[in-house]
Scaffold this motif. Structure first.
Motif, PDB file in Angstrom:
ATOM      1  N   ARG A 399       5.327   8.741   2.900  1.00  0.00           N
ATOM      2  CA  ARG A 399       4.599   9.949   2.505  1.00  0.00           C
ATOM      3  C   ARG A 399       3.600  10.372   3.564  1.00  0.00           C
ATOM      4  N   GLU A 400       3.208   9.444   4.448  1.00  0.00           N
ATOM      5  CA  GLU A 400       2.281   9.793   5.526  1.00  0.00           C
ATOM      6  C   GLU A 400       2.925  10.720   6.551  1.00  0.00           C
ATOM      7  N   HIS A 401       4.260  10.846   6.513  1.00  0.00           N
ATOM      8  CA  HIS A 401       4.945  11.734   7.451  1.00  0.00           C
ATOM      9  C   HIS A 401       5.157  13.138   6.884  1.00  0.00           C
ATOM     10  N   VAL A 402       4.782  13.353   5.634  1.00  0.00           N
ATOM     11  CA  VAL A 402       4.827  14.702   5.054  1.00  0.00           C
ATOM     12  C   VAL A 402       3.736  15.534   5.713  1.00  0.00           C
ATOM     13  N   THR A 403       4.117  16.672   6.278  1.00  0.00           N
ATOM     14  CA  THR A 403       3.126  17.500   6.975  1.00  0.00           C
ATOM     15  C   THR A 403       2.856  18.836   6.290  1.00  0.00           C
ATOM     16  N   HIS A 404       3.860  19.389   5.611  1.00  0.00           N
ATOM     17  CA  HIS A 404       3.700  20.691   4.970  1.00  0.00           C
ATOM     18  C   HIS A 404       4.312  20.637   3.569  1.00  0.00           C
ATOM     19  N   VAL A 405       3.625  21.257   2.614  1.00  0.00           N
ATOM     20  CA  VAL A 405       4.152  21.370   1.257  1.00  0.00           C
ATOM     21  C   VAL A 405       3.871  22.779   0.746  1.00  0.00           C
ATOM     22  N   TRP A 406       4.931  23.422   0.278  1.00  0.00           N
ATOM     23  CA  TRP A 406       4.804  24.741  -0.345  1.00  0.00           C
ATOM     24  C   TRP A 406       5.180  24.632  -1.818  1.00  0.00           C
ATOM     25  N   VAL A 407       4.430  25.275  -2.689  1.00  0.00           N
ATOM     26  CA  VAL A 407       4.791  25.410  -4.099  1.00  0.00           C
ATOM     27  C   VAL A 407       4.823  26.898  -4.417  1.00  0.00           C
ATOM     28  N   ALA A 408       5.980  27.371  -4.867  1.00  0.00           N
ATOM     29  CA  ALA A 408       6.175  28.792  -5.151  1.00  0.00           C
ATOM     30  C   ALA A 408       5.741  29.648  -3.962  1.00  0.00           C
ATOM     31  N   GLY A 409       6.109  29.206  -2.777  1.00  0.00           N
ATOM     32  CA  GLY A 409       5.839  29.967  -1.567  1.00  0.00           C
ATOM     33  C   GLY A 409       4.448  29.824  -0.997  1.00  0.00           C
ATOM     34  N   ARG A 410       3.548  29.129  -1.682  1.00  0.00           N
ATOM     35  CA  ARG A 410       2.172  28.940  -1.202  1.00  0.00           C
ATOM     36  C   ARG A 410       2.084  27.640  -0.404  1.00  0.00           C
ATOM     37  N   LEU A 411       1.596  27.743   0.817  1.00  0.00           N
ATOM     38  CA  LEU A 411       1.393  26.553   1.635  1.00  0.00           C
ATOM     39  C   LEU A 411       0.128  25.852   1.151  1.00  0.00           C
ATOM     40  N   LEU A 412       0.314  24.678   0.532  1.00  0.00           N
ATOM     41  CA  LEU A 412      -0.802  23.953  -0.062  1.00  0.00           C
ATOM     42  C   LEU A 412      -1.205  22.726   0.746  1.00  0.00           C
TER      43      LEU A 412
END
Length: 441
Positions: A399-412
């Motif tokens: 999970r430390e390699h996750v860099t970007h997360v979008w929910v319903a198009g919003r970059l959170l």
């Protein structure tokens, strides 16, 4: 105007549907909260020259993870009662602690904190199972997640309800409140705690309510051997058979844990279109046993992945749990070709979405679906060289390699980890060395 569009440009794009497909040199086009298209890189640039472009070199892009079973607020009792058997852990540590702490404020704040942890690890949807579900919804939405919250019942008094009648009354109130709120990112499930904590009469009511509102039933089932033997002693049948005669085994059932299903029960789940939620880390920590995941998959049972609560895991790390799930399944089946990378990544995304009856909306990268997305950096020293991006994602990344997360198009979530040694950034040197050796094969 094309400025309405955002074009993501990862090195690899893993759509989940079709299965076993990995796109190289493709872009994902978003418009607002929706996926517009998956296109070859140059075609996406030609169609949308004025779009906002987001280069993601070294990254794999895939649907956001669906945590099919959590007790989010229990992160506030994380670590309590370590090394105890399940029933001792519940009766001597967890239930007494909840008796002291339980309140809407406890659930909302705990769910918010858990939501932040999940989101940081690429989880975009969680199916929660806890008291004060509307407070859980507030906390999880404050964190930014999509949430399925529980219309909950358990067979003892709590700060939430004093008896079965009140639990059932609040069950319908919760469902109607979620419907009336009109938040497209919040849904509900009917959530009896477990067969051993809910009476026949109340389970029948749960079945009726589930059918009336067409909602999934989210409950712990066949988690331990003792649960099964006690059911035979007290009811004359194993728990799943009891649930079946009460009208609960159908395509709305999400059977959480499912450690002790036999072949006949697996066949029944497959025939009825039920789903199973595998919680490998929790099962290991509580010594509940090894779920027959390969048998379930081969029988056609839809399988999703859950973390369980932070009190019994103790990390809300769905990517990590999916890695454990895949390796455990191979070991239990004695077959390295089973529980494939594609199987397990599907379980962590589309499998959870199917179980929640949200697969029309989330779980795969398809035009028209919600833009719930996660980008994972495969260019770090832990993942290189990248011969098989999907396999590296599952087996080498964290999970430390996750860099970007979008929910319903919003970059959170947007973060970057660099490899530093003696004050120097070694990322480029690491990538060059791995590429040089990989090119010699």
């Amino acid at each position: 105007m094309d400025t309405l569009y955002t074009v993501l440009e990862p090195d690899w794009l893993l759509p989940i549907v079709p299965k076993n497909v990995l796109h190289t040199g493709y872009s994902l086009v978003m418009r607002g909260d929706r996926i517009e298209a998956l296109l070859p890189r140059e075609e996406a640039r030609a169609r949308h020259p004025e779009a906002r472009f987001v280069p993601l070199p070294g990254h794999i892009l895939l649907p956001g993870f669906v945590n099919l079973h959590s007790h989010a607020a229990m992160n506030l009792v994380r670590g309590l009662g370590a090394d105890l058997p399940l029933m001792d852990w519940l009766t001597t540590k967890i239930w007494p602690a909840e008796g002291k702490l339980m309140s809407p404020e406890f659930v909302e704040e705990g769910s918010w904190l858990a939501g932040l942890e999940m989101l940081s690890g690429g989880v975009t949807t969680t199916s929660d199972h806890y008291f004060f579900p509307l407070s859980a919804a507030k906390g999880l939405r404050r964190a930014g997640l999509r949430a399925a919250v529980s219309a909950f019942i358990i067979g003892f008094p709590s700060a939430y309800a004093k008896n079965d009648a009140e639990y059932l009354e609040k069950m319908e109130e919760t469902i109607l409140a979620v419907c009336d709120a009109g938040d497209p990112l919040v849904t509900a499930t009917v959530a009896p705690h477990a067969p051993y904590t809910v009476s026949d009469e109340s389970l029948r009511r749960c079945a009726e309510i589930s059918e009336r509102y067409n909602l999934p039933v989210h409950m712990h089932v066949h988690e331990t051997a003792v649960e099964v033997s006690d059911s035979v002693r007290d009811h004359g049948v194993r728990p799943l058979a009891r649930l079946d005669r009460l009208g609960l085994v159908n395509d709305r059932l999400i059977a959480v844990h499912g450690v002790h299903f036999n072949d006949e029960e697996i066949a029944l789940l497959a025939e009825r279109g039920a789903s199973m939620c595998h919680c490998p880390a929790s099962n290991l920590k509580l010594a509940s046993g090894f779920a027959p995941v390969v048998k379930l998959l081969k029988s056609g049972v839809n399988v999703g992945i859950g973390t369980d609560g932070a009190a019994s895991n103790d990390k809300l790390d769905l990517l990590g749990d999916t890695r454990i799930a895949g390796m455990l399944a191979k070991a239990v089946a004695g077959d390295t070709t089973s529980a494939t990378v594609a199987d397990m990544l599907e379980a962590a995304t589309l499998g959870g979405a199917r179980a929640l009856h949200l697969d029309h909306e989330i779980g795969s990268l398809e035009a028209g679906k919600a833009a719930d997305l996660v980008a994972v950096d495969l260019s770090s020293v832990e993942s290189l060289p990248t011969f098989d991006p999907a396999a590296q994602l599952l087996y080498a990344s964290g999970r430390e390699h996750v860099t970007h997360v979008w929910v319903a198009g919003r970059l959170l979530v947007e973060k970057k980890a660099t490899i530093r040694y003696d004050g120097a950034d070694l990322s480029e040197a690491v990538r060059d060395a791995a590429k040089r050796w990989a090119s010699r094969l």
